[in-house]
Design a protein around this motif. Structure first.
Motif, PDB file in Angstrom:
ATOM      1  N   MET A 277       0.852  -1.185   0.000  1.00 35.62           N
ATOM      2  CA  MET A 277       0.000   0.000   0.000  1.00 35.62           C
ATOM      3  C   MET A 277       0.888   1.236   0.000  1.00 35.62           C
ATOM      4  SD  MET A 277      -3.064  -0.944   2.614  1.00 35.62           S
ATOM      5  CE  MET A 277      -4.186   0.222   1.871  1.00 35.62           C
ATOM      6  N   SER A 278       0.583   2.136  -0.916  1.00 36.98           N
ATOM      7  CA  SER A 278       1.336   3.386  -0.943  1.00 36.98           C
ATOM      8  C   SER A 278       0.538   4.522  -0.320  1.00 36.98           C
ATOM      9  CB  SER A 278       1.743   3.742  -2.372  1.00 36.98           C
ATOM     10  OG  SER A 278       0.617   4.104  -3.146  1.00 36.98           O
ATOM     11  N   THR A 279      -0.755   4.276  -0.123  1.00 36.00           N
ATOM     12  CA  THR A 279      -1.628   5.242   0.559  1.00 36.00           C
ATOM     13  C   THR A 279      -2.599   4.462   1.435  1.00 36.00           C
ATOM     14  OG1 THR A 279      -3.338   5.214  -1.154  1.00 36.00           O
ATOM     15  CG2 THR A 279      -1.588   6.859  -1.399  1.00 36.00           C
ATOM     16  N   ARG A 280      -3.177   5.158   2.384  1.00 34.64           N
ATOM     17  CA  ARG A 280      -4.285   4.608   3.174  1.00 34.64           C
ATOM     18  C   ARG A 280      -5.384   5.644   3.204  1.00 34.64           C
ATOM     19  NH1 ARG A 280      -1.836   1.398   8.372  1.00 34.64           N
ATOM     20  NH2 ARG A 280      -0.858  -0.241   7.167  1.00 34.64           N
ATOM     21  N   GLY A 281      -6.603   5.140   3.147  1.00 37.70           N
ATOM     22  CA  GLY A 281      -7.756   6.035   3.165  1.00 37.70           C
ATOM     23  C   GLY A 281      -8.189   6.392   1.756  1.00 37.70           C
ATOM     24  N   CYS A 282      -9.379   6.938   1.668  1.00 37.12           N
ATOM     25  CA  CYS A 282      -9.927   7.347   0.377  1.00 37.12           C
ATOM     26  C   CYS A 282     -10.872   8.515   0.596  1.00 37.12           C
ATOM     27  CB  CYS A 282     -10.669   6.183  -0.269  1.00 37.12           C
ATOM     28  SG  CYS A 282     -11.409   6.611  -1.866  1.00 37.12           S
TER      29      CYS A 282
ATOM     30  N   PHE B 218      -9.761   2.317   5.950  1.00 39.56           N
ATOM     31  CA  PHE B 218      -8.778   3.228   6.520  1.00 39.56           C
ATOM     32  C   PHE B 218      -9.292   4.661   6.630  1.00 39.56           C
ATOM     33  CE2 PHE B 218      -6.257  -0.260   4.717  1.00 39.56           C
ATOM     34  CZ  PHE B 218      -5.588  -0.652   5.854  1.00 39.56           C
ATOM     35  N   GLY B 219     -10.593   4.855   6.511  1.00 40.87           N
ATOM     36  CA  GLY B 219     -11.179   6.176   6.683  1.00 40.87           C
ATOM     37  C   GLY B 219     -11.180   7.001   5.408  1.00 40.87           C
TER      38      GLY B 219
ATOM     39  N   ASP C  56      -3.932  -0.065  -2.879  1.00 38.35           N
ATOM     40  CA  ASP C  56      -4.525   1.177  -2.390  1.00 38.35           C
ATOM     41  C   ASP C  56      -5.949   1.360  -2.909  1.00 38.35           C
ATOM     42  OD1 ASP C  56      -1.679   1.208  -2.638  1.00 38.35           O
ATOM     43  OD2 ASP C  56      -1.644   3.365  -2.411  1.00 38.35           O
ATOM     44  N   ASP C  57      -6.794   1.978  -2.094  1.00 33.21           N
ATOM     45  CA  ASP C  57      -8.114   2.385  -2.574  1.00 33.21           C
ATOM     46  C   ASP C  57      -7.968   3.511  -3.591  1.00 33.21           C
ATOM     47  OD1 ASP C  57      -9.579   0.603  -0.973  1.00 33.21           O
ATOM     48  OD2 ASP C  57      -9.529   1.986   0.723  1.00 33.21           O
ATOM     49  N   THR C  58      -6.952   4.337  -3.413  1.00 30.24           N
ATOM     50  CA  THR C  58      -6.730   5.511  -4.262  1.00 30.24           C
ATOM     51  C   THR C  58      -5.250   5.594  -4.619  1.00 30.24           C
ATOM     52  OG1 THR C  58      -8.469   6.594  -2.981  1.00 30.24           O
ATOM     53  CG2 THR C  58      -7.220   7.993  -4.436  1.00 30.24           C
ATOM     54  N   PHE C  59      -4.793   4.771  -5.551  1.00 33.08           N
ATOM     55  CA  PHE C  59      -3.372   4.755  -5.909  1.00 33.08           C
ATOM     56  C   PHE C  59      -2.954   6.055  -6.574  1.00 33.08           C
ATOM     57  CE2 PHE C  59       0.009   4.041  -9.002  1.00 33.08           C
ATOM     58  CZ  PHE C  59       1.029   3.672  -8.137  1.00 33.08           C
ATOM     59  N   ILE C  60      -3.696   6.481  -7.584  1.00 35.85           N
ATOM     60  CA  ILE C  60      -3.330   7.719  -8.279  1.00 35.85           C
ATOM     61  C   ILE C  60      -3.957   8.884  -7.533  1.00 35.85           C
ATOM     62  CG2 ILE C  60      -3.517   9.060 -10.416  1.00 35.85           C
ATOM     63  CD1 ILE C  60      -3.568   6.468 -11.965  1.00 35.85           C
ATOM     64  N   THR C  61      -3.145   9.579  -6.778  1.00 34.03           N
ATOM     65  CA  THR C  61      -3.634  10.761  -6.075  1.00 34.03           C
ATOM     66  C   THR C  61      -3.247  12.013  -6.840  1.00 34.03           C
ATOM     67  OG1 THR C  61      -1.652  10.700  -4.701  1.00 34.03           O
ATOM     68  CG2 THR C  61      -3.641   9.709  -3.789  1.00 34.03           C
ATOM     69  N   THR C  62      -2.014  12.058  -7.312  1.00 36.48           N
ATOM     70  CA  THR C  62      -1.577  13.151  -8.170  1.00 36.48           C
ATOM     71  C   THR C  62      -0.641  12.573  -9.231  1.00 36.48           C
ATOM     72  OG1 THR C  62       0.438  13.701  -6.946  1.00 36.48           O
ATOM     73  CG2 THR C  62      -1.607  14.792  -6.238  1.00 36.48           C
ATOM     74  N   SER C  63      -0.604  13.211 -10.371  1.00 39.79           N
ATOM     75  CA  SER C  63       0.281  12.767 -11.444  1.00 39.79           C
ATOM     76  C   SER C  63       1.741  12.871 -11.025  1.00 39.79           C
ATOM     77  CB  SER C  63       0.035  13.595 -12.703  1.00 39.79           C
ATOM     78  OG  SER C  63      -1.274  13.373 -13.173  1.00 39.79           O
ATOM     79  N   LYS C  64       2.090  13.920 -10.287  1.00 35.81           N
ATOM     80  CA  LYS C  64       3.490  14.098  -9.869  1.00 35.81           C
ATOM     81  C   LYS C  64       3.955  12.947  -8.983  1.00 35.81           C
ATOM     82  CE  LYS C  64       4.069  19.026 -10.277  1.00 35.81           C
ATOM     83  NZ  LYS C  64       4.635  20.226  -9.702  1.00 35.81           N
ATOM     84  N   ARG C  65       3.116  12.507  -8.060  1.00 28.59           N
ATOM     85  CA  ARG C  65       3.466  11.399  -7.176  1.00 28.59           C
ATOM     86  C   ARG C  65       3.677  10.124  -7.978  1.00 28.59           C
ATOM     87  NH1 ARG C  65       0.397   7.479  -5.180  1.00 28.59           N
ATOM     88  NH2 ARG C  65       1.179   6.364  -3.390  1.00 28.59           N
TER      89      ARG C  65
END
Length: 183
Positions: free
Chosen positions: A1-6, A17-18, A49-58
């Motif tokens: 997981m690279s992120t938690r939550g959505c 994960f909230g 991750d529930d939301t892998f792509i959060t920003t293009s830069k990341r």
């Protein structure tokens, strides 16, 4: 997981994960990947991750690592159709991303609105087309049987699958305790 939550507001999701998104650093993610390489000799990483792509830069920073430091690894991720961009998908493919899983959920605008999915039918179609153009394989997932579902809305989903040439995996709406759908 690279992120938690959505940050999504989907009314059927238990959101383990909230709703607040917490993002791991790129260094932290690749420290874990390094550990997995050294101890388990992995050749593929899947981000759940529930939301892998959060920003293009990341995503571009993640891709740079896969492209330049971990040339033997392929990878895949779960993604939301409203967060993908054509250019980002090309960058991901160039960094050996070989598979994406999309929770499309419905081909009916009315059902998507009821679900509070936050994704439009056209965003989903674009994501599918751009993913193919980038040369990445994908899976698409759908939910049938929301309280607002009718024969016509199911037909819209089937027509969406036909128009976008996706078979999709279908699941029945399940009111999971704690979700808005359950209440």
């Amino acid at each position: 997981m690279s992120t938690r939550g959505c940050p999504g507001q989907c009314n059927y999701c238990m959101c383990n994960f909230g709703r607040n998104l917490r993002i791991r650093t790129i260094d932290n993610i690749f420290e874990e990947i390094e550990y997995l390489l050294e101890n388990y000799n992995i050749d593929h990483v899947h981000f759940v991750d529930d939301t892998f792509i959060t920003t293009s830069k990341r995503v571009e920073k993640l891709c740079e690592n896969f492209k330049n430091r971990y040339k033997s690894l392929t990878w895949s991720a779960n993604v939301r159709a409203d967060y993908v961009k054509k250019e980002t998908l090309k960058y991901m493919a160039d960094a050996r991303c070989i598979f994406l899983a999309y929770g499309i959920e419905s081909g009916s605008p009315a059902v998507l609105e009821y679900m509070k999915k936050g994704v439009t039918v056209s965003q989903a179609s674009n994501a599918i087309r751009w993913t193919r153009e980038a040369g990445i394989t994908m899976a698409t997932y759908f939910i049938i049987g929301m309280p607002c579902e009718t024969k016509e809305t199911v037909k819209e989903t089937v027509d969406f699958c036909k128009a976008n040439l996706v078979g999709g995996e279908f699941f029945f709406a399940t009111p999971i305790p704690g979700t808005e759908l359950y209440k």
